[in-house]
Design an enzyme around this catalytic site. Sequence first.
Site, PDB file in Angstrom:
ATOM      1  N   CYS A 123      -3.468  62.573  19.265  1.00 24.42           N
ATOM      2  CA  CYS A 123      -3.019  61.514  18.361  1.00 24.42           C
ATOM      3  C   CYS A 123      -3.332  60.117  18.891  1.00 24.42           C
ATOM      4  O   CYS A 123      -3.212  59.138  18.148  1.00 24.42           O
ATOM      5  CB  CYS A 123      -1.517  61.647  18.120  1.00 24.42           C
ATOM      6  SG  CYS A 123      -1.031  63.258  17.456  1.00 24.42           S
ATOM      7  N   HIS A 259       1.286  55.049  16.283  1.00 24.31           N
ATOM      8  CA  HIS A 259       0.997  56.395  15.795  1.00 24.31           C
ATOM      9  C   HIS A 259       2.155  56.853  14.923  1.00 24.31           C
ATOM     10  O   HIS A 259       3.326  56.661  15.264  1.00 24.31           O
ATOM     11  CB  HIS A 259       0.795  57.343  16.979  1.00 24.31           C
ATOM     12  CG  HIS A 259       0.826  58.780  16.597  1.00 24.31           C
ATOM     13  ND1 HIS A 259       0.092  59.285  15.545  1.00 24.31           N
ATOM     14  CD2 HIS A 259       1.515  59.837  17.121  1.00 24.31           C
ATOM     15  CE1 HIS A 259       0.325  60.581  15.440  1.00 24.31           C
ATOM     16  NE2 HIS A 259       1.186  60.940  16.375  1.00 24.31           N
ATOM     17  N   ASN A 290       2.373  63.253   9.652  1.00 23.89           N
ATOM     18  CA  ASN A 290       1.700  62.935  10.912  1.00 23.89           C
ATOM     19  C   ASN A 290       0.263  63.429  10.827  1.00 23.89           C
ATOM     20  O   ASN A 290       0.016  64.628  10.823  1.00 23.89           O
ATOM     21  CB  ASN A 290       2.442  63.619  12.068  1.00 23.89           C
ATOM     22  CG  ASN A 290       1.809  63.362  13.428  1.00 23.89           C
ATOM     23  OD1 ASN A 290       0.665  62.958  13.529  1.00 23.89           O
ATOM     24  ND2 ASN A 290       2.557  63.627  14.483  1.00 23.89           N
TER      25      ASN A 290
END
Length: 334
Positions: A123, A259, A290
């Site tokens: 990520c 993030h 996500n």
Amino acid sequence: MNRELSASEGAPYAQIMGVGAYRPRRIVDNEEACRLIDSSDEWVRSRTGIVTRRWAGPDETLGVMAEQAALKAVAAAGLSPADITCVIAATFTHLKQTPAIATEIAHRIDAKGAAAFDVSAGCAGFVHGVVLAADSVRSRGGHVLVVGVERMTDLLNLRDRSTACIFGDGAGAVVIGPARTPGFGPAVWGADGSQADAIEQSVPWDALRNGADEHEFPYLRQEGQRVFRWAAYEMAEVSKQALAAAGVTASDLDVFIPHQANVRIIDTIAKRIGLPESTVVAKDIVTAGNTSGASIPLALEAVLASGQARSGDLALLVGYGAGLCYAATVAVLP
């Protein structure tokens, strides 16, 4: 004999010139995402902040999604694909070990002759790509396309409560090119390999080769609480370091784009670094889930498209994820 090498000449500074995004057509609510696990819409909303996410269809491959986001970013930068000198793809869901998906992206957009390679930092990959792109522009010049693209659904075990309701698919892209004034602060990045098992692939690929009948297809697994504690504390400290390196304070920030892992993590980091209420805090996770390496460029595109952020605003970009890797930088928005 003269053995001194010639050095390349680049631009004095680098900046983000354009942003683009692609969001898959299919919208999946919490009820659907939780159909195979012991969970509920109320639980997902309260623990993660997620209401919906996008799941890609069979025709929405990594290459297709990345192409669409890339072309929008190139157009927003006022350039043509022929102007792109390098393509960096941040992804860990490309199911081919080789070749890099970046080579396919460059071909799809007709960026002939452009260098192309992938960055695998989970990520945190997109911010790593941005840092490398900015350094490339400063050392070599040219225009670098950075694409964060993920099909998280390819690596999801829909019976695993720690992941099934969290992740989504999509692609976001930026073009980074020369600037006359600084468009980025110094990067703060690193990794804590001692916690590599906090987020990982369930089994390595060779487990399938050596015992195909004994293992399920590899999927993403994580220790959610462990990652939460690490991110909420450590990324606040990394954010403070990035601000200090750029010579600015939290009150100077117009936008915070971390993030998109969890709304509670986002709020905790924002509080710990002392962001004023006037700072726009990106929360694309609410409707996108996500999206790993795609989450920051998707969130960036969302705040610009909505008018929450404007050209010239100062934004703090903070990526973190598997490894455990992290990278942060302050950037001027295009």
